[in-house]
Scaffold this motif. Sequence first.
Motif, mmCIF file in Angstrom:
data_model
loop_
_atom_site.group_PDB
_atom_site.id
_atom_site.type_symbol
_atom_site.label_atom_id
_atom_site.label_comp_id
_atom_site.label_asym_id
_atom_site.label_seq_id
_atom_site.Cartn_x
_atom_site.Cartn_y
_atom_site.Cartn_z
ATOM 1 N N VAL A 1 89.953 41.143 40.045
ATOM 2 C CA VAL A 1 91.006 42.068 40.471
ATOM 3 C C VAL A 1 92.239 41.862 39.586
ATOM 4 C CG1 VAL A 1 91.623 40.462 42.352
ATOM 5 C CG2 VAL A 1 92.543 42.771 42.377
ATOM 6 N N ILE A 2 92.823 42.981 39.178
ATOM 7 C CA ILE A 2 94.106 42.941 38.466
ATOM 8 C C ILE A 2 95.135 43.549 39.404
ATOM 9 C CG2 ILE A 2 95.392 43.574 36.400
ATOM 10 C CD1 ILE A 2 92.824 43.980 34.923
ATOM 11 N N HIS A 3 96.155 42.773 39.733
ATOM 12 C CA HIS A 3 97.106 43.230 40.748
ATOM 13 C C HIS A 3 98.413 43.732 40.120
ATOM 14 C CE1 HIS A 3 98.903 43.617 44.654
ATOM 15 N NE2 HIS A 3 99.907 42.825 44.315
ATOM 16 N N PHE A 4 98.570 45.056 40.179
ATOM 17 C CA PHE A 4 99.819 45.675 39.697
ATOM 18 C C PHE A 4 100.658 46.223 40.840
ATOM 19 C CE2 PHE A 4 96.952 46.565 36.037
ATOM 20 C CZ PHE A 4 97.669 45.897 35.064
ATOM 21 N N ALA A 5 100.020 46.511 41.984
ATOM 22 C CA ALA A 5 100.704 47.254 43.040
ATOM 23 C C ALA A 5 101.951 46.498 43.506
ATOM 24 C CB ALA A 5 99.740 47.455 44.214
ATOM 25 N N ALA A 6 103.113 46.963 43.078
ATOM 26 C CA ALA A 6 104.369 46.301 43.456
ATOM 27 C C ALA A 6 105.542 47.212 43.136
ATOM 28 C CB ALA A 6 104.527 44.991 42.681
ATOM 29 N N PHE A 7 106.674 46.934 43.798
ATOM 30 C CA PHE A 7 107.924 47.618 43.440
ATOM 31 C C PHE A 7 108.502 46.922 42.211
ATOM 32 C CE2 PHE A 7 108.572 48.572 48.239
ATOM 33 C CZ PHE A 7 107.792 49.711 48.135
ATOM 34 N N LYS A 8 109.218 47.689 41.368
ATOM 35 C CA LYS A 8 109.618 47.097 40.095
ATOM 36 C C LYS A 8 111.041 47.405 39.629
ATOM 37 C CE LYS A 8 107.892 50.944 37.405
ATOM 38 N NZ LYS A 8 107.188 51.422 36.243
ATOM 39 N N ALA A 9 111.868 47.993 40.485
ATOM 40 C CA ALA A 9 113.222 48.331 40.026
ATOM 41 C C ALA A 9 114.198 47.198 40.357
ATOM 42 C CB ALA A 9 113.684 49.636 40.650
ATOM 43 N N VAL A 10 114.780 46.632 39.309
ATOM 44 C CA VAL A 10 115.649 45.470 39.464
ATOM 45 C C VAL A 10 116.827 45.786 40.399
ATOM 46 C CG1 VAL A 10 117.134 43.836 38.231
ATOM 47 C CG2 VAL A 10 114.995 44.610 37.181
ATOM 48 N N GLY A 11 117.540 46.876 40.111
ATOM 49 C CA GLY A 11 118.737 47.234 40.894
ATOM 50 C C GLY A 11 118.403 47.507 42.353
ATOM 51 N N GLU A 12 117.328 48.254 42.587
ATOM 52 C CA GLU A 12 116.922 48.575 43.959
ATOM 53 C C GLU A 12 116.582 47.299 44.734
ATOM 54 O OE1 GLU A 12 113.974 51.936 45.733
ATOM 55 O OE2 GLU A 12 112.979 50.344 44.601
ATOM 56 N N SER A 13 116.015 46.321 44.016
ATOM 57 C CA SER A 13 115.627 45.085 44.693
ATOM 58 C C SER A 13 116.845 44.303 45.182
ATOM 59 C CB SER A 13 114.756 44.209 43.782
ATOM 60 O OG SER A 13 115.533 43.490 42.845
ATOM 61 N N VAL A 14 117.973 44.475 44.475
ATOM 62 C CA VAL A 14 119.210 43.804 44.897
ATOM 63 C C VAL A 14 119.730 44.463 46.179
ATOM 64 C CG1 VAL A 14 121.605 43.270 44.231
ATOM 65 C CG2 VAL A 14 119.764 43.149 42.522
ATOM 66 N N VAL B 1 116.732 58.812 37.874
ATOM 67 C CA VAL B 1 117.333 58.424 36.600
ATOM 68 C C VAL B 1 116.660 57.137 36.119
ATOM 69 C CG1 VAL B 1 119.480 57.824 35.413
ATOM 70 C CG2 VAL B 1 119.531 59.406 37.365
ATOM 71 N N PRO B 2 116.132 57.145 34.886
ATOM 72 C CA PRO B 2 115.435 55.942 34.421
ATOM 73 C C PRO B 2 116.376 54.749 34.273
ATOM 74 C CG PRO B 2 115.061 57.809 32.925
ATOM 75 C CD PRO B 2 116.117 58.225 33.888
ATOM 76 N N ASN B 3 115.879 53.572 34.618
ATOM 77 C CA ASN B 3 116.637 52.333 34.387
ATOM 78 C C ASN B 3 116.327 51.773 33.013
ATOM 79 O OD1 ASN B 3 117.781 52.004 37.059
ATOM 80 N ND2 ASN B 3 115.671 51.631 37.736
ATOM 81 N N ASN B 4 115.103 51.974 32.571
ATOM 82 C CA ASN B 4 114.664 51.337 31.323
ATOM 83 C C ASN B 4 115.050 52.170 30.105
ATOM 84 O OD1 ASN B 4 111.967 50.422 33.316
ATOM 85 N ND2 ASN B 4 113.317 48.917 32.398
ATOM 86 N N LEU B 5 115.152 51.463 28.995
ATOM 87 C CA LEU B 5 115.707 52.070 27.789
ATOM 88 C C LEU B 5 114.890 53.243 27.242
ATOM 89 C CD1 LEU B 5 117.801 52.035 25.518
ATOM 90 C CD2 LEU B 5 116.473 50.231 24.400
ATOM 91 N N VAL B 6 113.594 53.050 27.042
ATOM 92 C CA VAL B 6 112.837 54.092 26.327
ATOM 93 C C VAL B 6 112.726 55.400 27.115
ATOM 94 C CG1 VAL B 6 110.586 54.670 25.322
ATOM 95 C CG2 VAL B 6 111.769 52.560 24.672
ATOM 96 N N ILE C 1 115.112 65.008 25.035
ATOM 97 C CA ILE C 1 114.537 66.286 25.486
ATOM 98 C C ILE C 1 115.590 67.149 26.191
ATOM 99 C CG2 ILE C 1 113.705 65.772 27.852
ATOM 100 C CD1 ILE C 1 111.270 67.065 25.338
ATOM 101 N N GLY C 2 116.740 66.529 26.512
ATOM 102 C CA GLY C 2 117.831 67.291 27.122
ATOM 103 C C GLY C 2 117.953 67.144 28.630
ATOM 104 N N ARG C 3 117.159 66.247 29.225
ATOM 105 C CA ARG C 3 117.282 66.030 30.676
ATOM 106 C C ARG C 3 118.471 65.157 31.009
ATOM 107 N NH1 ARG C 3 111.870 64.019 33.407
ATOM 108 N NH2 ARG C 3 113.184 64.123 35.262
ATOM 109 N N ARG C 4 118.890 64.307 30.055
ATOM 110 C CA ARG C 4 120.091 63.465 30.235
ATOM 111 C C ARG C 4 121.078 63.833 29.140
ATOM 112 N NH1 ARG C 4 118.901 62.213 35.079
ATOM 113 N NH2 ARG C 4 116.637 62.040 35.158
ATOM 114 N N GLU C 5 122.328 63.762 29.522
ATOM 115 C CA GLU C 5 123.428 64.134 28.612
ATOM 116 C C GLU C 5 123.523 63.188 27.421
ATOM 117 O OE1 GLU C 5 127.037 66.578 28.332
ATOM 118 O OE2 GLU C 5 125.343 66.707 29.696
#
Length: 344
Positions: free
Chosen positions: A79-92, A202-207, A215-219
């Motif tokens: 088993v490979i376990h990925f199922a998890a929450f991953k947003a740093v700010g939300e976790s705070v 709104v994405p937290n990560n850089l890429v 693409i014009g979705r963010r200013e």
Amino acid sequence: MKKTVLVSGGAGFIGSHVTVELVQAGYDVLIADNFSNCDETNYKGVCAILGKEMPLVKMDFCDAAAADALFAGHKIDAVIHFAAFKAVGESVEKPLMYYRNNLESFINVLEAAKAHGCHNVLFSSSATVYGEPEKVPVTEESPRQPATSPYGNTKQMCEDILNDTVRSTEGSKEEIRGILLRYFNPIGAHPSALIGELPRGVPNNLVPFITQTAIGRRECLSIFGNDYPTADGTCLRDYIDIVDLAKAHVYAVRRMLEGKMKKGCEVFNVGTGRPVSVLELVNAFEKVNGVKLNWKFAPRRAGDVTAIWADPTLANNELGWKAERSVEQTLAAAWAWEKRLAGK
Ligand code: UD1
């Protein structure tokens, strides 16, 4: 006989790419996901790439009975376990939600694996466990630092939970072998542009922020901090192509299933060994894709470390795996994916 790998969180960004590589390497894959943080886009993309309907179980691993039933109903070799929450700010903001979800789901996976004769568990850890390292690049022996967020804490705790489980089951008929893969910064998308990163809001990560700005979705992209003690003043990271990263899982699973592990719980850095600054990444994106990006310098972001990159020697030597794709190839794939999402 083909071996079956359960991929929890298999409809997500990393899980979907890992599923594709496993199937192409000759494994049967069972995907399980509760779709709490993604829609079916990547699942459908995986089926399209592989040209077949992939087995999918919609379930939440926090439900212990459901986890048990899944392992009872299938012969699962690893088993490979990925199922998890991953947003740093939300976790705070929501630590209890993070601890409950990320710890409970992994504990349930381990209990069910033990109970039903699945001996091989791979956990998706993160370079976040190294915190602000004293020395770079970091090896697997570099000390873990106290986590700076509940998210980071859950990664460290899950590493410990797996280690303790391995130790306590050694030599028994319920033996669990574990591999911890510590990812650096996974970016990019599949070359088919059929699967990729799909951040909610709104994405937290850089890429993803870069591609959405292009693409014009963010200013405008904010580059967080230009006064770090680095050559150009911006942070250094080890950006690892998502397909390269996915392939590391195939090598790790094979090592487990072929009985090649050298101890009960092994740890590998999954990175390129190549530091890239935020500014370098932005410039590379513009150059390789021929687009102009609207960006500005902004204050530092709380919690960011100055510089971290991997020493991937152990994974290179032991797994026989090596990151192969250039940052330019990866950024071209990320852009192709964003354009496809936008229908362009
Ligand atoms: C974070 C997490 C890491 C997780 C990874 C992928 C921590 C400390 N870091 O890594 O565990 O595995 O995300 O989800 O827990 N940047 C900008 N502008 C932006 C966004 C980012 O300048 O709009 C900069 C950041 O300051 C940083 C670099 O880009 O220097 C990379 O940031 P990001 O993609 O968010 O990843 P990390 O913070 O390195």
